[in-house]
Design a protein around this motif. Structure first.
Motif, PDB file in Angstrom:
ATOM      1  N   LEU A 126      23.939  20.534 -37.294  1.00  0.00           N
ATOM      2  CA  LEU A 126      24.038  21.424 -38.524  1.00  0.00           C
ATOM      3  C   LEU A 126      24.199  22.742 -37.994  1.00  0.00           C
ATOM      4  O   LEU A 126      25.015  23.658 -38.078  1.00  0.00           O
ATOM      5  N   CYS A 127      22.913  23.211 -37.245  1.00  0.00           N
ATOM      6  CA  CYS A 127      22.795  24.428 -36.533  1.00  0.00           C
ATOM      7  C   CYS A 127      23.676  24.540 -35.540  1.00  0.00           C
ATOM      8  O   CYS A 127      23.953  25.609 -34.778  1.00  0.00           O
ATOM      9  N   GLY A 128      23.941  23.482 -34.493  1.00  0.00           N
ATOM     10  CA  GLY A 128      24.280  23.468 -32.847  1.00  0.00           C
ATOM     11  C   GLY A 128      23.644  24.079 -31.989  1.00  0.00           C
ATOM     12  O   GLY A 128      24.173  24.282 -31.029  1.00  0.00           O
ATOM     13  N   ASP A 129      22.347  24.665 -32.071  1.00  0.00           N
ATOM     14  CA  ASP A 129      21.732  25.125 -31.028  1.00  0.00           C
ATOM     15  C   ASP A 129      20.388  24.333 -30.921  1.00  0.00           C
ATOM     16  O   ASP A 129      20.274  24.217 -29.583  1.00  0.00           O
ATOM     17  N   ALA A 130      19.542  24.056 -31.671  1.00  0.00           N
ATOM     18  CA  ALA A 130      18.307  23.265 -31.233  1.00  0.00           C
ATOM     19  C   ALA A 130      18.716  21.732 -30.798  1.00  0.00           C
ATOM     20  O   ALA A 130      19.487  21.323 -31.400  1.00  0.00           O
ATOM     21  N   GLU A 131      17.425  21.333 -30.251  1.00  0.00           N
ATOM     22  CA  GLU A 131      17.917  19.863 -29.665  1.00  0.00           C
ATOM     23  C   GLU A 131      17.312  19.011 -30.944  1.00  0.00           C
ATOM     24  O   GLU A 131      16.401  19.280 -31.759  1.00  0.00           O
ATOM     25  N   ALA A 132      18.202  18.032 -31.320  1.00  0.00           N
ATOM     26  CA  ALA A 132      17.885  17.147 -32.385  1.00  0.00           C
ATOM     27  C   ALA A 132      16.946  16.110 -32.012  1.00  0.00           C
ATOM     28  O   ALA A 132      16.958  15.630 -30.910  1.00  0.00           O
ATOM     29  N   GLU A 133      16.213  16.010 -32.942  1.00  0.00           N
ATOM     30  CA  GLU A 133      14.948  14.885 -32.903  1.00  0.00           C
ATOM     31  C   GLU A 133      14.994  13.804 -33.901  1.00  0.00           C
ATOM     32  O   GLU A 133      14.217  13.071 -33.543  1.00  0.00           O
ATOM     33  N   GLN A 134      15.607  13.992 -35.104  1.00  0.00           N
ATOM     34  CA  GLN A 134      15.906  12.996 -35.932  1.00  0.00           C
ATOM     35  C   GLN A 134      17.356  12.747 -36.339  1.00  0.00           C
ATOM     36  O   GLN A 134      18.029  13.536 -36.149  1.00  0.00           O
ATOM     37  N   ARG A 135      17.220  11.944 -37.072  1.00  0.00           N
ATOM     38  CA  ARG A 135      18.784  11.341 -37.534  1.00  0.00           C
ATOM     39  C   ARG A 135      18.676  11.107 -39.180  1.00  0.00           C
ATOM     40  O   ARG A 135      17.831  10.186 -39.647  1.00  0.00           O
ATOM     41  N   CYS A 136      19.859  11.472 -39.728  1.00  0.00           N
ATOM     42  CA  CYS A 136      19.943  11.152 -41.267  1.00  0.00           C
ATOM     43  C   CYS A 136      20.665   9.788 -41.155  1.00  0.00           C
ATOM     44  O   CYS A 136      22.051   9.832 -40.679  1.00  0.00           O
ATOM     45  N   GLN A 137      20.251   8.539 -41.418  1.00  0.00           N
ATOM     46  CA  GLN A 137      21.034   7.250 -41.400  1.00  0.00           C
ATOM     47  C   GLN A 137      22.180   7.301 -42.336  1.00  0.00           C
ATOM     48  O   GLN A 137      23.168   6.737 -42.333  1.00  0.00           O
ATOM     49  N   VAL A 138      22.044   7.976 -43.578  1.00  0.00           N
ATOM     50  CA  VAL A 138      23.138   8.169 -44.629  1.00  0.00           C
ATOM     51  C   VAL A 138      24.102   8.960 -44.138  1.00  0.00           C
ATOM     52  O   VAL A 138      25.231   8.828 -44.198  1.00  0.00           O
ATOM     53  N   CYS A 139      23.836  10.168 -43.955  1.00  0.00           N
ATOM     54  CA  CYS A 139      25.085  11.184 -43.230  1.00  0.00           C
ATOM     55  C   CYS A 139      25.459  10.900 -41.911  1.00  0.00           C
ATOM     56  O   CYS A 139      26.349  11.817 -41.611  1.00  0.00           O
ATOM     57  N   SER A 140      24.402  10.301 -40.998  1.00  0.00           N
ATOM     58  CA  SER A 140      25.023  10.140 -39.739  1.00  0.00           C
ATOM     59  C   SER A 140      25.111  11.264 -38.607  1.00  0.00           C
ATOM     60  O   SER A 140      25.924  11.478 -38.073  1.00  0.00           O
ATOM     61  N   LEU A 141      23.830  12.150 -39.136  1.00  0.00           N
ATOM     62  CA  LEU A 141      23.838  13.627 -38.534  1.00  0.00           C
ATOM     63  C   LEU A 141      22.524  13.492 -37.787  1.00  0.00           C
ATOM     64  O   LEU A 141      21.421  13.075 -38.200  1.00  0.00           O
ATOM     65  N   ASN A 142      22.703  14.140 -36.379  1.00  0.00           N
ATOM     66  CA  ASN A 142      21.427  14.318 -35.579  1.00  0.00           C
ATOM     67  C   ASN A 142      21.026  15.853 -35.925  1.00  0.00           C
ATOM     68  O   ASN A 142      21.735  16.680 -36.283  1.00  0.00           O
ATOM     69  N   LEU A 143      19.554  15.766 -36.519  1.00  0.00           N
ATOM     70  CA  LEU A 143      19.095  16.951 -37.067  1.00  0.00           C
ATOM     71  C   LEU A 143      17.960  17.565 -36.074  1.00  0.00           C
ATOM     72  O   LEU A 143      16.983  16.609 -35.456  1.00  0.00           O
ATOM     73  N   CYS A 144      17.789  18.677 -35.967  1.00  0.00           N
ATOM     74  CA  CYS A 144      16.340  19.549 -35.635  1.00  0.00           C
ATOM     75  C   CYS A 144      15.262  19.527 -36.513  1.00  0.00           C
ATOM     76  O   CYS A 144      15.597  19.056 -37.736  1.00  0.00           O
ATOM     77  N   ASP A 145      14.037  19.852 -36.192  1.00  0.00           N
ATOM     78  CA  ASP A 145      13.204  19.916 -37.326  1.00  0.00           C
ATOM     79  C   ASP A 145      13.389  20.766 -38.222  1.00  0.00           C
ATOM     80  O   ASP A 145      13.137  20.385 -39.435  1.00  0.00           O
ATOM     81  N   PHE A 146      13.942  21.909 -38.181  1.00  0.00           N
ATOM     82  CA  PHE A 146      14.074  22.851 -39.303  1.00  0.00           C
ATOM     83  C   PHE A 146      15.156  22.224 -40.334  1.00  0.00           C
ATOM     84  O   PHE A 146      15.114  22.479 -41.396  1.00  0.00           O
ATOM     85  N   CYS A 147      16.312  21.772 -39.468  1.00  0.00           N
ATOM     86  CA  CYS A 147      17.583  21.351 -40.445  1.00  0.00           C
ATOM     87  C   CYS A 147      17.326  20.002 -41.178  1.00  0.00           C
ATOM     88  O   CYS A 147      17.586  19.781 -42.124  1.00  0.00           O
ATOM     89  N   SER A 148      16.220  19.371 -40.458  1.00  0.00           N
ATOM     90  CA  SER A 148      15.759  17.944 -41.356  1.00  0.00           C
ATOM     91  C   SER A 148      15.182  18.449 -42.480  1.00  0.00           C
ATOM     92  O   SER A 148      15.226  17.707 -43.550  1.00  0.00           O
TER      93      SER A 148
END
Length: 575
Positions: A126-148
């Protein structure tokens, strides 16, 4: 999740990182395009491919419905079949096309897991800057803590399942919810027994309101057990048997290959040994040929020396005698006439061996090579090709067997011609020109056909069947020359004529007093009897044959011999 969401989710993973070096047999990759699945569809043969890859397959054959009836009945919609790129099975596509095929959610799980494994240090989608630590299984998106956290606060995505990337990677398999393609965000939780279809809660309340819809956990055992039973009781044993059969075929192939290689080595060794034996046989033939040439050469040299000496003796004596007669006086001639006459007579009495001439003419041609002649064995291998230094001499050939001198008409007679060379030795080979003619000595036009069989050992079997008695002349010729004793005199006797009546005392006794009984003898009986009776006129006075009247029991029937007489026409009765 809708088809568009599934495709976009896969594309996100594909665009984030190259899949170079990925395992080619991974279940996340399509066997056609060799890339991770994009909108995977399951064929009826249970093989999965990308929807676009299936669309690019050539139609195999159109399947039409029932034959078209009159115009009142509308034609059924046509569907197409394609060949599965994996197993070549004919697969019928639904009427709605590729989109109507079942989505392979297991393949999507593999794609998502493969994307996770490829992203060693994933960046937030989503943001393209921070390192992803979580993943939404429905959207299949890798998310950082803030975006999560922001993802959870949104009303549309608040119910989505979000898990830690490290946790998902440790699981080794991604199990994500399956969403409805009609109602966004709604998970498939019901199973419509009527339509045999998985639906969400909203679909169950609207489109399938009057249908038998049950929670999945209540019916999963029923349908799962059916699949499990088919696999464990039927297909698993068949799979085992197929694997065993395949192993047997592979073992047979290995055995065949090994056996073929072993036989190839045997053939090569055989060919080498056979070649060596042939070469040895060839050298032996050449050595024998050289020995024969030297032998014939020495014979010719000896013959030449003998002829030169004989020529010198004859020429000297002839010259002296002619000079004596030409230049000598009467006294000189008469004074030496005794010694001169004795010398000339001795030269005439000495003579010259005619065999010398035949040797001189035949020495070159008497040696021949027979390619098909059996030459025994060399180093354990049968060989053909022999040298033959003999030539047939008709004057030394002989005929064996009684069939060349006597025979009986109508019976097969045989004799054998044995060919020899000038030294009287057996030829040991066939192929000579043999002619046999059998001609009646009085009836020149009467000939008997003879059959000559070459025994390929220097002998010839001759057979014939005369049709009439008499004297014949048998001509046996080899190379257009008569053999020793030819032409031979042949006497053909007539065939023994058997009696066709009975040996009786009289026709009266043998027939029981029948008046019509006749006999071949000249005897008569008074009282209208046509045959003979003992003690009456003309009766031979002893037992005789009823067919011809002969009184000798062991004799030929004279009835057929006395042709033209009335006795030959007397009707005999077998009693």
């Amino acid at each position: 999740m809708s088809a568009g969401e599934e495709k976009s989710a896969t594309d996100i993973g594909m665009n984030k990182k190259s899949i170079k070096g990925a395992v080619s047999n991974s279940r996340a990759f399509c066997r056609v395009c060799k890339r991770m699945y994009r909108e995977p569809k399951l064929l009826s043969c249970l093989h999965t491919f990308c929807a676009d890859c299936i669309r690019q397959l050539e139609p195999f054959s159109p399947l039409s419905g029932q034959p078209e009836s009159p115009a009142r009945a509308p034609a059924r919609p046509r569907s197409l079949t394609v060949l599965c790129p994996e197993c070549d099975s004919e697969v019928e596509l639904p009427s709605s096309g590729v989109d109507g095929l079942t989505t392979d959610h297991l393949a999507l799980d593999e794609v998502f897991m493969e994307t996770l494994l490829l992203d060693q240090r994933a960046v937030c989608d989503l943001c393209g800057d921070a390192e992803a630590e979580q993943r939404c299984q429905v959207c299949s998106l890798n998310l950082c803590d803030f975006c999560s956290q922001a993802h959870r606060r949104q009303k549309r995505t608040s119910s989505h399942a979000i898990h830690s990337l490290e946790e998902l990677k440790r699981q080794g398999r991604l199990s994500r919810p399956v969403l409805c393609s009609l109602h966004s965000g709604q998970e498939l939780r019901r199973f419509c027994e009527t339509c045999d279809l998985t639906v969400c809660l909203e679909c169950a309340a609207t489109f399938h309101r009057d249908h038998r819809c049950s929670p999945m956990h209540e019916v999963i055992h029923q349908h799962g057990d059916r699949i499990r039973e088919l696999v464990s009781r039927s297909l698993r044993p068949r799979l085992f048997r197929l694997e065993e059969a395949l192993k047997c075929v592979e073992v047979s192939q290995e055995t065949l290959q090994s056996r073929a290689e072993g036989m190839a080595r045997e053939i090569q060794a055989f060919a080498q040994a056979y070649t060596s034996a042939v070469e040895t046989h060839c050298r032996s033939l050449l050595h024998s040929l050289e020995d024969l040439r030297l032998q014939k050469h020495n014979q010719l040299q000896l013959q030449r020396a003998q002829l030169e000496q004989a020529l010198c003796d004859v020429r000297g004596s002839v010259d002296f005698a002619e000079r004596l007669l030409t230049c000598g006086s009467e006294a000189e001639i008469l004074s030496v006439k005794g010694v001169t006459t004795r010398r000339l007579m001795s030269l005439l009495e000495l003579g010259y061996d005619p065999h010398m001439t035949s040797v001189s003419h035949d020495s070159g041609g008497s040696i021949c090579f027979l390619p098909q002649g059996l030459a025994g064995q060399v180093e354990g291998f049968p060989m053909v090709g022999v040298l033959q230094a003999k030539t047939v001499d008709p004057s030394k050939c002989t005929v064996q067997g009684e069939g060349v001198h006597r025979c009986v008409e109508g019976q097969k007679c045989e004799f054998t011609l044995v060919c020899r060379d000038s030294a009287g030795e057996l030829m040991g080979k066939g192929g000579d020109s043999v002619l046999v003619s059998i001609i009646h000595t009085e009836k020149k036009a009467c000939k008997v056909e003879a059959t000559v069989i070459d025994n390929n050992d220097g002998s010839y079997a001759v057979s014939y069947t005369p049709t009439g008695p008499g004297s014949y002349s048998v001509w046996v010729c080899v190379k257009a020359q008569h053999v020793k004793g030819s032409p031979f005199g042949l006497t053909v006797k007539r065939k023994f004529q058997r009696h066709h009546g009975i040996f009786h005392c009289c026709s009266f006794c043998s027939s029981g007093g029948a008046k019509k009984a006749q006999c071949g003898c000249p005897g008569t009986m008074p009282g209208g009897f046509q045959g003979c009776g003992h003690g009456h006129k003309g009766h031979p006075g002893k037992p005789h044959w009823s067919c011809c009247g002969s009184v000798l029991e062991s004799s030929e029937c004279v009835r057929s011999l006395v042709s033209g007489s009335h006795r030959g026409h007397v009707r005999t009765v077998d009693l």
